[in-house]
Motif scaffolding. Sequence first.
Motif, PDB file in Angstrom:
ATOM      1  N   ASP A  30       0.829  -1.202   0.000  1.00 23.81           N
ATOM      2  CA  ASP A  30       0.000   0.000   0.000  1.00 23.81           C
ATOM      3  C   ASP A  30       0.866   1.256   0.000  1.00 23.81           C
ATOM      4  OD1 ASP A  30      -2.401   1.361  -0.047  1.00 23.81           O
ATOM      5  OD2 ASP A  30      -2.577   1.454   2.141  1.00 23.81           O
ATOM      6  N   ASN A  31       1.987   1.166  -0.732  1.00 23.28           N
ATOM      7  CA  ASN A  31       2.919   2.282  -0.866  1.00 23.28           C
ATOM      8  C   ASN A  31       3.534   2.730   0.456  1.00 23.28           C
ATOM      9  OD1 ASN A  31       2.593   2.527  -3.687  1.00 23.28           O
ATOM     10  ND2 ASN A  31       0.675   3.627  -3.388  1.00 23.28           N
ATOM     11  N   THR A  32       3.519   1.856   1.461  1.00 29.12           N
ATOM     12  CA  THR A  32       4.191   2.176   2.718  1.00 29.12           C
ATOM     13  C   THR A  32       5.689   1.992   2.535  1.00 29.12           C
ATOM     14  OG1 THR A  32       2.301   1.530   4.070  1.00 29.12           O
ATOM     15  CG2 THR A  32       4.447   1.590   5.156  1.00 29.12           C
ATOM     16  N   LYS A  33       6.458   3.018   2.895  1.00 33.65           N
ATOM     17  CA  LYS A  33       7.907   2.991   2.716  1.00 33.65           C
ATOM     18  C   LYS A  33       8.580   2.848   4.070  1.00 33.65           C
ATOM     19  CE  LYS A  33      11.596   5.644   0.447  1.00 33.65           C
ATOM     20  NZ  LYS A  33      11.878   6.879  -0.330  1.00 33.65           N
ATOM     21  N   GLN A  34       9.473   1.876   4.174  1.00 36.80           N
ATOM     22  CA  GLN A  34      10.192   1.654   5.423  1.00 36.80           C
ATOM     23  C   GLN A  34      11.498   2.445   5.404  1.00 36.80           C
ATOM     24  OE1 GLN A  34      12.501  -2.123   6.895  1.00 36.80           O
ATOM     25  NE2 GLN A  34      10.330  -2.463   7.278  1.00 36.80           N
ATOM     26  N   ILE A  35      11.724   3.232   6.445  1.00 34.19           N
ATOM     27  CA  ILE A  35      12.965   3.995   6.597  1.00 34.19           C
ATOM     28  C   ILE A  35      13.732   3.397   7.774  1.00 34.19           C
ATOM     29  CG2 ILE A  35      13.995   6.262   6.982  1.00 34.19           C
ATOM     30  CD1 ILE A  35      12.402   6.155   4.440  1.00 34.19           C
ATOM     31  N   ASN A  36      14.976   2.993   7.542  1.00 36.61           N
ATOM     32  CA  ASN A  36      15.799   2.365   8.587  1.00 36.61           C
ATOM     33  C   ASN A  36      16.887   3.334   9.031  1.00 36.61           C
ATOM     34  OD1 ASN A  36      14.653  -0.424   8.677  1.00 36.61           O
ATOM     35  ND2 ASN A  36      15.201  -0.374   6.514  1.00 36.61           N
TER      36      ASN A  36
ATOM     37  N   LEU B  95       4.749   6.035   5.917  1.00 36.50           N
ATOM     38  CA  LEU B  95       6.165   5.882   6.252  1.00 36.50           C
ATOM     39  C   LEU B  95       6.291   5.036   7.518  1.00 36.50           C
ATOM     40  CD1 LEU B  95       7.617   9.480   5.723  1.00 36.50           C
ATOM     41  CD2 LEU B  95       7.790   7.527   4.184  1.00 36.50           C
ATOM     42  N   ASN B  96       7.057   3.986   7.426  1.00 34.73           N
ATOM     43  CA  ASN B  96       7.345   3.147   8.592  1.00 34.73           C
ATOM     44  C   ASN B  96       8.770   3.449   9.028  1.00 34.73           C
ATOM     45  OD1 ASN B  96       7.444   1.186  10.563  1.00 34.73           O
ATOM     46  ND2 ASN B  96       7.760  -0.505   9.137  1.00 34.73           N
ATOM     47  N   VAL B  97       8.920   4.355   9.996  1.00 38.26           N
ATOM     48  CA  VAL B  97      10.239   4.803  10.447  1.00 38.26           C
ATOM     49  C   VAL B  97      10.712   3.905  11.581  1.00 38.26           C
ATOM     50  CG1 VAL B  97      11.565   6.713  11.412  1.00 38.26           C
ATOM     51  CG2 VAL B  97       9.753   7.170   9.745  1.00 38.26           C
TER      52      VAL B  97
ATOM     53  N   ILE C 171      11.558  12.956   7.039  1.00 39.22           N
ATOM     54  CA  ILE C 171      10.335  13.001   6.222  1.00 39.22           C
ATOM     55  C   ILE C 171      10.678  13.312   4.769  1.00 39.22           C
ATOM     56  CG2 ILE C 171       8.086  14.083   5.912  1.00 39.22           C
ATOM     57  CD1 ILE C 171       8.404  12.428   8.490  1.00 39.22           C
ATOM     58  N   ARG C 172      11.646  14.207   4.563  1.00 41.73           N
ATOM     59  CA  ARG C 172      12.057  14.541   3.189  1.00 41.73           C
ATOM     60  C   ARG C 172      12.581  13.301   2.465  1.00 41.73           C
ATOM     61  NH1 ARG C 172      14.099  19.157   6.019  1.00 41.73           N
ATOM     62  NH2 ARG C 172      12.914  21.024   5.488  1.00 41.73           N
ATOM     63  N   ILE C 173      13.380  12.526   3.165  1.00 43.91           N
ATOM     64  CA  ILE C 173      13.901  11.295   2.557  1.00 43.91           C
ATOM     65  C   ILE C 173      12.760  10.317   2.298  1.00 43.91           C
ATOM     66  CG2 ILE C 173      15.274   9.221   3.051  1.00 43.91           C
ATOM     67  CD1 ILE C 173      17.359  11.037   4.313  1.00 43.91           C
ATOM     68  N   GLY C 174      11.841  10.220   3.244  1.00 45.45           N
ATOM     69  CA  GLY C 174      10.705   9.317   3.080  1.00 45.45           C
ATOM     70  C   GLY C 174       9.849   9.679   1.886  1.00 45.45           C
ATOM     71  N   ASN C 175       9.747  10.970   1.610  1.00 48.20           N
ATOM     72  CA  ASN C 175       8.921  11.429   0.495  1.00 48.20           C
ATOM     73  C   ASN C 175       9.686  11.526  -0.816  1.00 48.20           C
ATOM     74  OD1 ASN C 175       6.628  11.698   2.089  1.00 48.20           O
ATOM     75  ND2 ASN C 175       7.140  13.810   2.694  1.00 48.20           N
TER      76      ASN C 175
END
Length: 814
Positions: free
Chosen positions: A460-466, A496-498, A809-813
């Motif tokens: 569902d377009n969820t992006k994981q940020i590690n 975003l899944n941070v 957030i900028r990186i996530g987007n």
Amino acid sequence: MKVLKFGGTSVGSAKNINKVIDILKDVSSGNQAVVVVSAVGGITDKLLNTAQLAVDKNQDYKEAFKGIKHIHLDIIDELLDDKKTDIVNFVSEKLNHLEQLLDGIFLINEMSPKTSDKLLSFGELLSSYIIAETMKSRGYDTALKNSQELIVTDKNHTNASVDFKATNSNIVSYFNNNTNSITILPGFISKSKDNEITTLGRGGSDYTAAIVAAALNVDELQIWTDVSGMFTTNPKLVKQAFPIKELSYQEAVELSHFGAKVLYPPTVQPVLDKNIPIIIKNTMAPEDHGTSINNNIAHGSLAVKGISNINDIALLTLQGNGMVGIPGFSKRLFETLSQEKINIVLITQASSEHSICIGISEKDAENAKAAIDQTFENEISLHKIDPIIVETGLSIIAVVGDNMKSHQGISGKMFSSLGKNNVNIRAIAQGASERNISAVIAERDVKKALNTLHEVFFEDNTKQINLFITGVGNVGERLIEQIKQQKKYLKENLKLNVRIVGLSNSRTMIFDSDSLSLKSWKDDLAKGERASLEGFLETVKLLNLRNSVFMDITANADVAALYPEYLKNSIAVIACNKIACSGDIENYKLLKRLSLKYNVPFLFETNVGAGLPVIDTLNNLILSGDKITSIQAVLSGSLNFVFNKFDGTKSFHDIVKQAQNEGYTEPDPRIDLSGVDVARKILILARESGTEMNLEDINNKSFLTKANLESNSVDDFYSTLISDEVHFQKLYKDAKSKSCRLKYVAEFNNGKANVGLKEIPEGHPFYNLEGKDNIVMFYTQRYPEQPMIIKGAGAGADVTASGLFADIIRIGNN
């Protein structure tokens, strides 16, 4: 009638066999069922390992055999409370035959394919007998039929080909005369026309079930295993993977071929010809829907159905100018591999005809190279082509779906997302059907690749940020708390899944690829391993997680020196530390180049103005085509705090001490009061405006005394403040006499920059700047007279943390 196949895990213990019997009780009610069973879970591998010990003249094979014997007898003991003497005797007799076979292998020091088939057949023969007898003892109308009496093959031991005409005749004949509700068949095993024991290859129990299902033209074939269907990808590597509700036969074949172990690829063909649905179910959770494989797929189903992979791949490249325009090279290459019985997994050829790449199993690489080099010995000696190039340590990942051909951009999505995460593509293959896009990558990148692609196509377009964070003082601690508070909101609203997966302070560091606890991180960090900057970097690289971000919340030059290594590995960098961007201009330019080259963000918003969007605004002005003509700013929240508080009623020493105690200055306040910090900030803004300069190019007119500047320690510095109080009082009184206020100002104009203490008259935008606030005025070609002004809190742990959060957030987007 239905055919059900139960895999090794499903019959791997008495507990699981009881679950199988419960399933059969419901399935066979009012209907005939044919049940194909594998060997008890793990037994096939144990038989092979035991035989290998015997071949190696290792006496431990006897103990290994005893282990196999105990597994079967223990299962009988648990399943049958009484009336088991005959069953135990029969199984013991079979096991005695197995022992004799192993003794023979030990004596002759060899195991032929024919002997291997005979050896492995014991697994299915024993499991099917135990299950059938257990069901009979519980009153079920059950019969046991040996599949070797039904399935006829050639003599290709270990992977025999089926004689379908004879086999189908046998199966139909037997079941036409069979009235039992449940018939148990051992999977995997068969016999040749000459009555020699053969097997159908690993995974052959699925094939047995499909052969029987097709011969009897049943309603459906059920494959019962230990997972709830075929998953979108390997759930052991991707935790977000989920069962696929429905697949076409072709999609199932593609996924099973590319490593989806739930289904043995040849299984599909017999039932495909008869259009018999395959249902994959979970023995441990029979109520789960599972996966249905058929030709009646619902309209509008997902374009991508699954992502799979094959490991242990070698890539062979045949190349040379002598190949161009000369027919026959491909034919000779493939014939050579065919003669060596080497299977080709992937083929790709450049349109220039200069090279052909093939993917094969890594275990065949050495043999393949020798054979190919021999075939093309003449061309190689004449330098028409190069010796075959072999690359190992590779894997193939495949994106599969029938509807991919009607959706533009699938391959673009696939390769762009892999590229952003530094997954290098060695070769690509895509058929005209567009049902499968395959790529060869390094095996070490498989987990990251699968997670990346699964995120793109299924989540569902969820992006994981590690996040990997170095520096967890006041600012770092506040950042972690903000992430903890906003984690749910980010996931629900920004997709975003941070996750924080690495933390380090100056003493210890901790990592958890599944995400560190945001509740107990302090205690966990206190117990962590010894901190090391290089060790931290190496662990980040080793974990190889998608969308990795390194965050530097220190003022350490050694940490900043490692930014290039992070960027070269496609690991984004967020820097609170100003040293890198205000250091040597060549290093600053290098970091910018690396960010562009590896398509990875390098963000440092908090270098200027803490949480204020100063750099972001500046960049947006320039990107939109505007040009900076001058900048005027108050950029030190600590100095602004000091001079706002310094009103002649308290000593300058006491005001500076208060600023330090409240966290507005560095532990060493000389860094703030010397103006070096402000100079670094205006330098960064000048560089971001397009001007090349270094710190020494900035005119820094200090308001401190010579004694202040030459102090040897923080304590010594404070002593000089007391001694020189008259100097500071005079600065205040001179400004007050002119109705001015003291502000430490940074200016950039016409390629030159300076910082220093200024007397600001009433009415000037800087005059009423209170507390720890910062203000930046951008004069541009579009804002020549009335500048664009950014104003707000420019110091403090919370606002700095919020600036770092904004960069995340900028990186996530991105």
